[in-house]
Design an enzyme around this catalytic site. Structure first.
Site, mmCIF file in Angstrom:
data_model
loop_
_atom_site.group_PDB
_atom_site.id
_atom_site.type_symbol
_atom_site.label_atom_id
_atom_site.label_comp_id
_atom_site.label_asym_id
_atom_site.label_seq_id
_atom_site.Cartn_x
_atom_site.Cartn_y
_atom_site.Cartn_z
ATOM 1 N N ARG A 53 0.855 -1.187 0.038
ATOM 2 C CA ARG A 53 0.095 0.005 0.007
ATOM 3 C C ARG A 53 0.737 1.402 0.244
ATOM 4 N NH1 ARG A 53 -1.748 2.332 4.500
ATOM 5 N NH2 ARG A 53 -1.731 0.579 5.539
ATOM 6 N N ASP A 177 -7.248 17.715 -16.399
ATOM 7 C CA ASP A 177 -7.589 16.360 -16.909
ATOM 8 C C ASP A 177 -7.168 16.054 -18.267
ATOM 9 O OD1 ASP A 177 -8.819 13.836 -17.713
ATOM 10 O OD2 ASP A 177 -10.677 14.258 -16.568
ATOM 11 N N LYS A 202 -8.110 4.559 -19.750
ATOM 12 C CA LYS A 202 -8.493 4.761 -21.261
ATOM 13 C C LYS A 202 -7.248 4.286 -22.190
ATOM 14 C CE LYS A 202 -12.273 6.017 -19.479
ATOM 15 N NZ LYS A 202 -12.094 5.957 -17.872
#
Length: 378
Positions: A53, A177, A202
């Site tokens: 983590r 973005d 994407k």
């Protein structure tokens, strides 16, 4: 890692983070799946790692690749694009004020509407193509100016450099973005942004089989460290296998983007002349209101577009239902071409026009794609 960062983006995408494994010489780097790492009796780390983590060698390779591609000092990877967005915004000292676009990804819009006010973050939405409107919104105070260009789904183009100047004049952090464009087409940090966000699900992944998100920071400053600490503690980390798949996607990113863009240009040319189409939203068109800005800040115009049909919602749904090669599905950036009636998937309060279909142009033979569109519009 030893790949120099002063190479061109296409070369960086192939090599950085994908250097041969020093232990074996393997050209494809291995996946490090360990959740924990051996340390000394006093807790001293033997190789810089303690727990997955907090850090993982495969994730570190991907972070280095994304930072290099965006020209950033440092990058973080997350379990999804929305995890990256929330990890950044919720690291702001509160109370805070966020200025964001009217036209933007629906997940961000819902998050800003339903969750941020309770966290002490005031949200103002504005037309990011109207610089005077942005100045007016920022004049009342702003901590984070959020840019999305091209926007989702209207494909509006925001002037990153001009917006960064406005945001910085009012003391704001400026984030962009860059999911639709990728660093192969636009590098927002070069235009003045402080942070770049990606849904790596994407184009970075590129095959519709891996979820992820990333933030690339112009400076590895205290705020970047704060976001990294928050990621470590809250745990929205990217799994090593997902990081490895995304690194594999990076290696073909330049070639895929070139073909995506080439296919999109031909698809747009066909759609723009079709009598059933009321409007094609694509920044590569000379008639697009943001074309000049896009030509200045993008290397190519991408493979995302939206169309609006004469005949309204019924015509849009009828066309989408007749397609044979285009798949009706959400998301974007994979090898396959996708189409989606955005208003139908945006929840009970959609913001997209009812006659709008969003298209992600894939890597099929473009003549087949055009023939499919033609028969669906007949």
């Amino acid at each position: 890692m030893n790949t120099p960062r002063n190479l061109r983006p296409g070369t960086l995408a192939v090599h950085i983070g994908n250097e041969p494994d020093p232990a074996t010489g393997a050209v494809a780097p291995p996946i490090q799946l360990a959740t924990t790492f051996r340390h000394g009796a006093d807790g001293a780390r033997q190789a810089g790692y303690e727990y997955q983590r907090e850090g993982n060698p495969t994730n570190d390779r991907l972070r280095e690749a994304i930072a290099a591609l965006e020209g950033a000092q440092t990058a973080l990877t997350f379990a999804s694009g929305m995890a990256a967005i929330s990890g950044l915004i919720e690291a702001l000292p509160t109370p805070a004020r966020l200025v964001m676009p009217n036209d933007c990804y629906v997940g961000l819009r819902i998050y800003a509407t339903e969750f941020l006010p309770a966290r002490g973050i005031d949200v103002v939405r504005v037309d990011m193509t109207d610089l005077d409107a942005v100045r007016a919104a920022c004049a009342d105070g702003v901590d984070l100016l959020w840019i999305e260009t091209p926007s989702n789904p209207l494909m509006q183009i925001s002037d990153i450099a001009a917006l960064a100047e406005i945001g910085h004049a009012h003391g704001a952090l400026v984030a962009c973005d860059n999911t639709f464009a990728t660093p192969l087409l636009t590098r927002p940090l070069e235009h003045g942004a402080d942070v770049v966000m990606h849904s790596t699900t994407k184009y970075f992944g590129g095959h519709s089989d891996v979820l992820g998100g990333a933030l690339a920071f112009a400076k590895g400053d205290d705020f970047a460290k704060c976001v990294a600490h928050r990621l470590h503690i809250t745990g929205a980390v990217l799994a090593p296998f997902s990081a490895w798949l995304t690194l594999r996607g990076c290696r073909s990113l330049s070639a895929r983007m070139a073909m995506h863009c080439a296919n999109a240009r031909k698809v747009v040319e066909f759609l723009a002349s079709h009598p059933a189409i009321e409007r094609v939203n694509y920044p590569g068109l000379a008639t697009h209101p943001g074309h000049a800005v896009a030509a200045r800040q993008m290397r190519d115009f991408g493979a995302m577009l939206s169309i609006q049909l004469h005949g309204g919602r019924d015509a849009a749904l009828a066309m989408a239902g007749k397609l044979r090669i285009f798949t009706n599905a959400t998301s974007l950036g994979g090898c396959e071409s996708l189409i989606e009636h955005r208003a139908s998937v945006e929840g009970p309060k959609p913001s997209s026009p009812g006659n709008l279909l969003r298209i992600s142009v894939g890597l099929e033979d473009v003549d087949d794609l055009i023939e499919d569109l033609a028969q669906a519009l007949a």
